[in-house]
Design a protein around this motif. Structure first.
Motif, PDB file in Angstrom:
ATOM      1  N   TYR A 391       0.932  -1.462   0.074  1.00 40.78           N
ATOM      2  CA  TYR A 391      -0.038  -0.093  -0.173  1.00 40.78           C
ATOM      3  C   TYR A 391       0.829   1.365  -0.034  1.00 40.78           C
ATOM      4  O   TYR A 391       0.246   2.341   0.085  1.00 40.78           O
ATOM      5  CB  TYR A 391      -1.004  -0.024   1.212  1.00 40.78           C
ATOM      6  CG  TYR A 391      -1.805  -1.445   1.142  1.00 40.78           C
ATOM      7  CD1 TYR A 391      -2.802  -1.030   0.203  1.00 40.78           C
ATOM      8  CD2 TYR A 391      -1.760  -2.252   1.923  1.00 40.78           C
ATOM      9  CE1 TYR A 391      -3.827  -2.517   0.151  1.00 40.78           C
ATOM     10  CE2 TYR A 391      -2.508  -3.429   1.892  1.00 40.78           C
ATOM     11  CZ  TYR A 391      -3.476  -3.395   0.712  1.00 40.78           C
ATOM     12  OH  TYR A 391      -4.377  -4.414   0.805  1.00 40.78           O
ATOM     13  N   TYR A 460      -2.868   5.141   5.422  1.00 37.42           N
ATOM     14  CA  TYR A 460      -3.888   4.060   4.942  1.00 37.42           C
ATOM     15  C   TYR A 460      -5.269   4.372   5.250  1.00 37.42           C
ATOM     16  O   TYR A 460      -5.902   4.969   6.229  1.00 37.42           O
ATOM     17  CB  TYR A 460      -3.562   2.775   5.913  1.00 37.42           C
ATOM     18  CG  TYR A 460      -4.640   1.525   5.265  1.00 37.42           C
ATOM     19  CD1 TYR A 460      -3.994   0.853   3.996  1.00 37.42           C
ATOM     20  CD2 TYR A 460      -5.558   1.332   6.015  1.00 37.42           C
ATOM     21  CE1 TYR A 460      -5.106  -0.094   3.608  1.00 37.42           C
ATOM     22  CE2 TYR A 460      -6.702   0.500   5.566  1.00 37.42           C
ATOM     23  CZ  TYR A 460      -6.276  -0.177   4.337  1.00 37.42           C
ATOM     24  OH  TYR A 460      -7.100  -1.455   3.870  1.00 37.42           O
ATOM     25  N   LYS A 463      -9.888   2.704   1.075  1.00 33.18           N
ATOM     26  CA  LYS A 463     -10.422   3.060  -0.273  1.00 33.18           C
ATOM     27  C   LYS A 463      -9.152   2.387  -1.080  1.00 33.18           C
ATOM     28  O   LYS A 463      -9.450   2.126  -2.229  1.00 33.18           O
ATOM     29  CB  LYS A 463     -10.292   4.660  -0.374  1.00 33.18           C
ATOM     30  CG  LYS A 463     -11.250   5.265   0.247  1.00 33.18           C
ATOM     31  CD  LYS A 463     -11.427   6.713   0.012  1.00 33.18           C
ATOM     32  CE  LYS A 463     -12.456   7.696   0.776  1.00 33.18           C
ATOM     33  NZ  LYS A 463     -12.439   8.982   0.645  1.00 33.18           N
ATOM     34  N   GLN A 464      -8.015   2.118  -0.427  1.00 31.19           N
ATOM     35  CA  GLN A 464      -6.895   1.630  -1.263  1.00 31.19           C
ATOM     36  C   GLN A 464      -6.931   0.280  -1.704  1.00 31.19           C
ATOM     37  O   GLN A 464      -6.482  -0.228  -2.587  1.00 31.19           O
ATOM     38  CB  GLN A 464      -5.476   1.613  -0.455  1.00 31.19           C
ATOM     39  CG  GLN A 464      -5.010   3.236  -0.175  1.00 31.19           C
ATOM     40  CD  GLN A 464      -4.218   3.391   0.746  1.00 31.19           C
ATOM     41  OE1 GLN A 464      -3.996   3.498   1.985  1.00 31.19           O
ATOM     42  NE2 GLN A 464      -2.761   3.030   0.219  1.00 31.19           N
ATOM     43  N   ASN A 467      -8.287  -0.094  -5.204  1.00 27.58           N
ATOM     44  CA  ASN A 467      -7.363   0.605  -6.332  1.00 27.58           C
ATOM     45  C   ASN A 467      -6.442  -0.627  -6.899  1.00 27.58           C
ATOM     46  O   ASN A 467      -6.139  -1.514  -6.347  1.00 27.58           O
ATOM     47  CB  ASN A 467      -6.255   1.524  -5.447  1.00 27.58           C
ATOM     48  CG  ASN A 467      -7.260   2.692  -5.066  1.00 27.58           C
ATOM     49  OD1 ASN A 467      -8.333   3.116  -5.581  1.00 27.58           O
ATOM     50  ND2 ASN A 467      -6.424   3.359  -4.187  1.00 27.58           N
TER      51      ASN A 467
END
Length: 467
Positions: A391, A460, A463-464, A467
């Motif tokens: 991340y 963090y 939402k990641q 992606n």
């Protein structure tokens, strides 16, 4: 459970490109190590989504999948059961040796030489810590004793525990170097012992002015090589090559007599009169450069080393630090480098912990929380490759935490009595003095706290995940 592990093994093989893309499989304590034919066929994203996978990366000619202690054994068993060829780590090392550029192969060689030596150096550091603990006035007072109550015989006994490994360090290095380069390890041991023979002036006594070097031909200074690393390594490397060369040329009937005789005669002559003086100067130059960084004022050394150490770990260059730490310990029994890298390691655990507590994803939580615990025990691979690098920002926040913790440790000149263990196990290297132990605890709290807070606030978001 076996059905689940078999399903994971099947998914993993498929994601790596099928059995036809895997040459061999082996495993270490935490990772499944796969020799693959074409790394371009690996579906990295698919591998990382498989249950129980805590991260995966390609390094040193192997595709390494992190499962963790215990789990990796079961997955490896299933992978082999599905038809993938098995190999030992030693066999894979022989395959890996042919891969990578010269610098990468050199780093792997350094690792192969120093890793077997490290456990005894860890034990030595623990002996030093326990000696410092039991000889503290506050501890002795609990038993109605004072420092004057300690007998000379007890102190002599503790000196045997703490001084032996470093007194004969060149023998350990020459033994391991002979082993790695295909020579007879027993010849390596004897060659290393010759370098520290008591008949030679002790290197530390010469350095302090308490002894004079011997003079051969009136101009060649000869001393012992106590605490030396590079001269012993070079002597071991050339000695192993010379032994193999001689063994191929001496008749079998004379091999047992002449090969060890000529190897030791030629190598100790070269080591004392040529190699030793030259490579002692090289080692001194390397140490001077490294010490310059370590001694930067105002905590700058901690900012740099604590902040960048885990970046260096990713590249694999960190094996070179073994040489530096060993020399620090051999010279004065203390290692300021350990506290700085501990900060970097603890901080990556703090960042992974923040991700694990903040995320609502059950899968990520199950990955991040155990990974953070692994980092707090000194192993950052699951946290780095499984969570923080994946991340991005958590890794950067971990670097910031490492810099903060390292800065504090450098300001207080925090020093360990050993090497190779960090964070929670590393406590054992700081128990010699209560003040030092407290500073070590604060260093870890700062590193973990800064990394955790920055990751929670900025590093963090779930939402990641999309992606």
């Amino acid at each position: 459970m076996s059905d689940e592990n078999r399903r994971i093994a099947e998914e993993l093989i498929e994601a790596i490109g099928g059995k036809e893309n895997i040459d061999t499989a082996a495993h270490c304590a935490t990772r499944l190590r796969l020799m693959v034919k074409d790394k371009e066929k690996i579906d990295q994203e698919k591998v990382e989504e498989i249950d129980k996978v805590k991260g995966a990366f390609y390094n040193s000619g192997q595709y390494q999948v992190i499962f963790g202690t215990g789990t990796v054994n079961r997955i490896h068993e299933q992978v082999i059961g599905l038809g993938v060829s098995e190999s030992s780590k030693g066999e894979q090392k022989e395959e890996v040796k042919q891969q990578g550029n010269k610098f990468q192969r050199l780093l792997r060689t350094f690792g192969d030489i120093f890793v077997p030596i490290i456990p005894v150096l860890v034990a030595t550091g623990l002996f030093m810590g326990f000696r410092g603990l039991v000889t503290q006035p506050e501890i002795l007072a609990l038993f109605g004793l004072t420092p004057d109550s300690i007998s000379d015989n007890f102190l002599l006994y503790t000196n045997v525990l703490t001084d032996t490994a470093f007194a004969f360090l060149p023998a350990l290095i020459a033994w391991s170097t002979f082993r790695v380069f295909g020579g007879s390890p027993v010849i390596g041991i004897v060659l290393g012992l010759m370098l520290v023979n008591p008949a030679l002036p002790n290197a530390y006594d010469v350095g302090s002015g308490d002894a004079e070097p011997l003079r051969f031909l009136e101009f060649i200074p000869v001393v012992g090589y106590q605490g030396s690393v590079i001269p012993a390594f070079i002597a071991g490397f050339l000695g192993a090559k010379l032994e193999k060369w001689l063994r191929n040329r001496i008749p079998e009937a004379l091999d047992l007599i002449l090969t060890p005789f000529l190897t030791l005669l030629i190598m100790i002559t070269a080591a004392l009169f040529v190699l030793g003086p030259i490579f002692s100067a090289v080692e001194a130059g390397i140490m001077a450069g490294a010490s310059f960084v370590l001694e930067l004022p105002f905590g700058l050394s901690g900012l740099i080393i604590g902040g960048l150490h885990q970046v260096i770990v990713i590249t694999g260059v960190h094996h070179l630090f073994n040489l530096f730490e060993i020399r620090l310990l051999a010279d004065n029994g203390l290692n300021p480098f350990n506290a700085l890298i501990t900060a970097g390691i603890a901080a990556q655990g703090g960042a992974a912990l923040a991700v694990g507590l903040k995320t609502k994803s059950a899968k990520l939580k199950a990955l991040a929380l155990p990974s953070s615990l692994s980092a707090f025990l000194g192993i950052t691979e699951p946290a780095i490759f499984g969570v923080n690098l994946r991340y991005g920002k958590p890794f950067l926040m971990g670097l910031a935490g490492g810099a903060a913790g390292g800065f504090f440790a450098a300001l207080f000149n925090l020093e360990a009595t050993g090497m190779a263990i960090t964070v929670i196990p590393g406590i054992l290297l700081y128990i010699g003095e209560l003040n030092t132990l407290l500073l070590y605890g604060i260093t870890n709290i700062i590193a973990i706290g800064v990394a955790f807070a920055l990751t929670w606030a900025f590093g963090y978001s779930d939402k990641q995940l999309n992606n």
